[in-house]
Scaffold this motif. Structure first.
Motif, PDB file in Angstrom:
ATOM      1  N   GLY A   8      17.054  16.656  -9.530  1.00 38.67           N
ATOM      2  CA  GLY A   8      16.115  15.729  -9.012  1.00 38.67           C
ATOM      3  C   GLY A   8      14.866  16.718  -8.378  1.00 38.67           C
ATOM      4  N   SER A   9      13.881  16.087  -7.881  1.00 39.12           N
ATOM      5  CA  SER A   9      12.788  17.003  -7.311  1.00 39.12           C
ATOM      6  C   SER A   9      13.103  17.175  -5.945  1.00 39.12           C
ATOM      7  N   PHE A  10      13.676  16.361  -5.009  1.00 34.67           N
ATOM      8  CA  PHE A  10      14.094  16.572  -3.640  1.00 34.67           C
ATOM      9  C   PHE A  10      13.122  17.129  -2.838  1.00 34.67           C
ATOM     10  N   ASP A  11      12.158  16.408  -2.963  1.00 33.22           N
ATOM     11  CA  ASP A  11      10.617  16.937  -2.410  1.00 33.22           C
ATOM     12  C   ASP A  11      10.283  15.574  -1.282  1.00 33.22           C
ATOM     13  N   VAL A  35      17.546  21.817  -8.296  1.00 36.92           N
ATOM     14  CA  VAL A  35      16.174  21.321  -7.898  1.00 36.92           C
ATOM     15  C   VAL A  35      15.096  21.651  -9.009  1.00 36.92           C
ATOM     16  N   LEU A  36      14.388  20.727  -9.469  1.00 33.72           N
ATOM     17  CA  LEU A  36      13.411  21.065 -10.495  1.00 33.72           C
ATOM     18  C   LEU A  36      12.343  21.723 -10.069  1.00 33.72           C
ATOM     19  N   ASN A  37      12.064  22.751 -10.795  1.00 29.57           N
ATOM     20  CA  ASN A  37      10.680  23.616 -10.521  1.00 29.57           C
ATOM     21  C   ASN A  37       9.798  23.157 -11.384  1.00 29.57           C
ATOM     22  N   SER A  72      18.220  25.842  -8.580  1.00 25.23           N
ATOM     23  CA  SER A  72      17.047  25.500  -9.088  1.00 25.23           C
ATOM     24  C   SER A  72      16.746  25.644 -10.481  1.00 25.23           C
ATOM     25  N   PHE A  73      15.941  24.808 -11.203  1.00 23.99           N
ATOM     26  CA  PHE A  73      15.886  25.043 -12.696  1.00 23.99           C
ATOM     27  C   PHE A  73      14.635  24.835 -13.311  1.00 23.99           C
ATOM     28  N   SER A  74      14.168  25.153 -14.296  1.00 25.15           N
ATOM     29  CA  SER A  74      12.987  24.801 -14.957  1.00 25.15           C
ATOM     30  C   SER A  74      13.366  24.229 -16.442  1.00 25.15           C
ATOM     31  N   GLY A  75      12.439  23.499 -16.762  1.00 28.15           N
ATOM     32  CA  GLY A  75      12.630  22.828 -18.358  1.00 28.15           C
ATOM     33  C   GLY A  75      13.676  21.744 -18.524  1.00 28.15           C
ATOM     34  N   LEU A  76      14.429  21.590 -19.410  1.00 28.71           N
ATOM     35  CA  LEU A  76      15.142  20.568 -19.514  1.00 28.71           C
ATOM     36  C   LEU A  76      16.488  20.435 -18.654  1.00 28.71           C
ATOM     37  N   THR A  77      16.727  19.155 -18.167  1.00 27.33           N
ATOM     38  CA  THR A  77      17.633  18.967 -17.370  1.00 27.33           C
ATOM     39  C   THR A  77      19.085  19.139 -18.287  1.00 27.33           C
ATOM     40  N   ALA A  78      18.945  18.454 -19.341  1.00 25.41           N
ATOM     41  CA  ALA A  78      20.159  18.438 -20.414  1.00 25.41           C
ATOM     42  C   ALA A  78      20.398  20.363 -20.770  1.00 25.41           C
ATOM     43  N   GLU A 100      15.111   0.851 -15.719  1.00 20.95           N
ATOM     44  CA  GLU A 100      14.634   1.246 -17.167  1.00 20.95           C
ATOM     45  C   GLU A 100      14.350   2.694 -17.126  1.00 20.95           C
ATOM     46  N   TYR A 101      13.724   3.367 -16.192  1.00 20.42           N
ATOM     47  CA  TYR A 101      13.362   4.703 -16.190  1.00 20.42           C
ATOM     48  C   TYR A 101      14.846   5.621 -16.415  1.00 20.42           C
ATOM     49  N   GLU A 102      15.743   5.336 -15.654  1.00 20.82           N
ATOM     50  CA  GLU A 102      16.946   6.058 -15.729  1.00 20.82           C
ATOM     51  C   GLU A 102      17.557   5.856 -17.019  1.00 20.82           C
ATOM     52  N   ARG A 104      16.200   5.326 -19.938  1.00 22.96           N
ATOM     53  CA  ARG A 104      15.534   6.243 -20.983  1.00 22.96           C
ATOM     54  C   ARG A 104      15.932   7.581 -20.829  1.00 22.96           C
ATOM     55  N   MET A 105      16.000   8.210 -19.580  1.00 22.44           N
ATOM     56  CA  MET A 105      16.293   9.380 -19.604  1.00 22.44           C
ATOM     57  C   MET A 105      17.696   9.696 -19.956  1.00 22.44           C
ATOM     58  N   ALA A 106      18.673   8.679 -19.448  1.00 26.03           N
ATOM     59  CA  ALA A 106      19.924   8.898 -19.824  1.00 26.03           C
ATOM     60  C   ALA A 106      20.213   8.996 -21.282  1.00 26.03           C
ATOM     61  N   LEU A 107      19.454   8.150 -22.189  1.00 27.43           N
ATOM     62  CA  LEU A 107      19.584   7.855 -23.374  1.00 27.43           C
ATOM     63  C   LEU A 107      18.971   9.337 -23.996  1.00 27.43           C
ATOM     64  N   MET A 108      18.058   9.718 -23.510  1.00 26.86           N
ATOM     65  CA  MET A 108      17.284  10.991 -24.128  1.00 26.86           C
ATOM     66  C   MET A 108      18.153  12.310 -23.702  1.00 26.86           C
ATOM     67  N   ASN A 109      18.878  12.290 -22.428  1.00 31.67           N
ATOM     68  CA  ASN A 109      19.564  13.563 -22.432  1.00 31.67           C
ATOM     69  C   ASN A 109      20.949  13.304 -23.232  1.00 31.67           C
TER      70      ASN A 109
HETATM   71  O1  PNS Z   1      14.055  13.239  -8.394  1.00 31.09           O
HETATM   72  P1  PNS Z   1      13.256  12.729  -9.361  1.00 31.09           P
HETATM   73  O2  PNS Z   1      11.928  13.176  -9.421  1.00 31.09           O
HETATM   74  O3  PNS Z   1      13.558  11.318  -9.843  1.00 31.09           O
HETATM   75  O4  PNS Z   1      14.181  13.658 -10.685  1.00 31.09           O
HETATM   76  C1  PNS Z   1      13.604  13.342 -11.891  1.00 31.09           C
HETATM   77  C2  PNS Z   1      14.204  14.551 -12.837  1.00 31.09           C
HETATM   78  C3  PNS Z   1      14.060  16.018 -12.156  1.00 31.09           C
HETATM   79  C4  PNS Z   1      15.509  14.377 -13.006  1.00 31.09           C
HETATM   80  C5  PNS Z   1      13.567  14.449 -14.268  1.00 31.09           C
HETATM   81  O5  PNS Z   1      12.264  14.468 -14.082  1.00 31.09           O
HETATM   82  C6  PNS Z   1      14.338  15.648 -15.141  1.00 31.09           C
HETATM   83  O6  PNS Z   1      15.150  15.557 -15.625  1.00 31.09           O
HETATM   84  N1  PNS Z   1      13.170  16.409 -15.614  1.00 31.09           N
HETATM   85  C7  PNS Z   1      13.409  17.917 -16.328  1.00 31.09           C
HETATM   86  C8  PNS Z   1      12.654  17.687 -17.647  1.00 31.09           C
HETATM   87  C9  PNS Z   1      13.589  16.891 -18.454  1.00 31.09           C
HETATM   88  O7  PNS Z   1      14.755  17.183 -18.690  1.00 31.09           O
HETATM   89  N2  PNS Z   1      12.864  15.745 -18.944  1.00 31.09           N
HETATM   90  C10 PNS Z   1      13.184  14.824 -20.153  1.00 31.09           C
HETATM   91  C11 PNS Z   1      14.522  14.007 -19.449  1.00 31.09           C
HETATM   92  S1  PNS Z   1      15.013  12.791 -20.430  1.00 31.09           S
END
Ligand code: PNS
Length: 162
Positions: A8-11, A35-37, A72-78, A100-102, A104-109
């Motif tokens: 997450g961003s945790f900001d 924590v996403l950088n 902390s991390f940069s780049g893709l969560t996956a 809906e947003y989650e 899409r992210m889950a399917l992409m990951n």
């Molecule tokens: O707390 P947030 O801002 O809702 O977290 C979103 C987060 C950090 C989980 C998402 O933006 C993310 O995974 N970013 C890293 C880049 C990435 O992997 N993008 C593709 C996601 S399918």
């Protein structure tokens, strides 16, 4: 050994995040709060500050025998989850609007890392409207955020403003 990543961003960190950490801790042996950088964003707190805040507040959360790590991390969560040896990505769902947003992210990951599952946890109803963005906005405009973010986070926000 079941290891999960909670990205997450945790900001900043909110009590909603803490609620998800508490709920997910019995499911895993180890959890990395990641924590996403993101250099494109202009966060209120630096990545270092956000990690520091989480480390400071974590001892107040009941996490049982689940080992908690803050990173902390940069780049893709996956990518981060795979490199960390995690088998799950934890995300909180507050309301249908998050889904809906989650999804899409889950399917992409899952497409990126098929062996890593996203685990959705329902946040407590009392946090269903709590987001870091809303907390910052309300705080900056002089509204009360007590009970929705940890006290130490509020204190840090106050000192940022002064
Ligand atoms: O707390 P947030 O801002 O809702 O977290 C979103 C987060 C950090 C989980 C998402 O933006 C993310 O995974 N970013 C890293 C880049 C990435 O992997 N993008 C593709 C996601 S399918």
């Amino acid at each position: 050994m079941k290891r999960a990543v909670f990205p997450g961003s945790f900001d900043p960190l909110t009590n909603g995040h803490l609620d998800i950490i508490r709920r997910s801790s019995p499911l895993f042996d180890e959890m990395i709060i990641a924590v996403l950088n993101n250099p494109d964003k202009h966060p209120m707190f630096s990545v270092e500050e956000r990690c520091e805040i989480i480390r400071e507040v974590l001892p107040t959360v009941e996490t049982g025998s689940c080992k908690m790590i803050v990173d902390s991390f940069s780049g893709l969560t996956a990518d981060f989850a795979r490199k960390s040896g995690a088998t799950a990505i934890v995300r909180g769902i507050r309301a249908v609007s998050d889904y809906e947003y989650e999804l899409r992210m889950a399917l992409m990951n899952r497409r990126l890392e098929p062996q890593i599952e996203t685990v959705f946890l329902m946040a407590g109803e009392e946090y269903s409207y709590v987001s870091s963005t809303l907390m910052k906005q309300v705080f900056e405009l002089g509204g009360r955020v007590a009970g929705l973010i940890p006290e130490s986070v509020e204190a840090r926000m106050r000192s940022k403003m002064s």
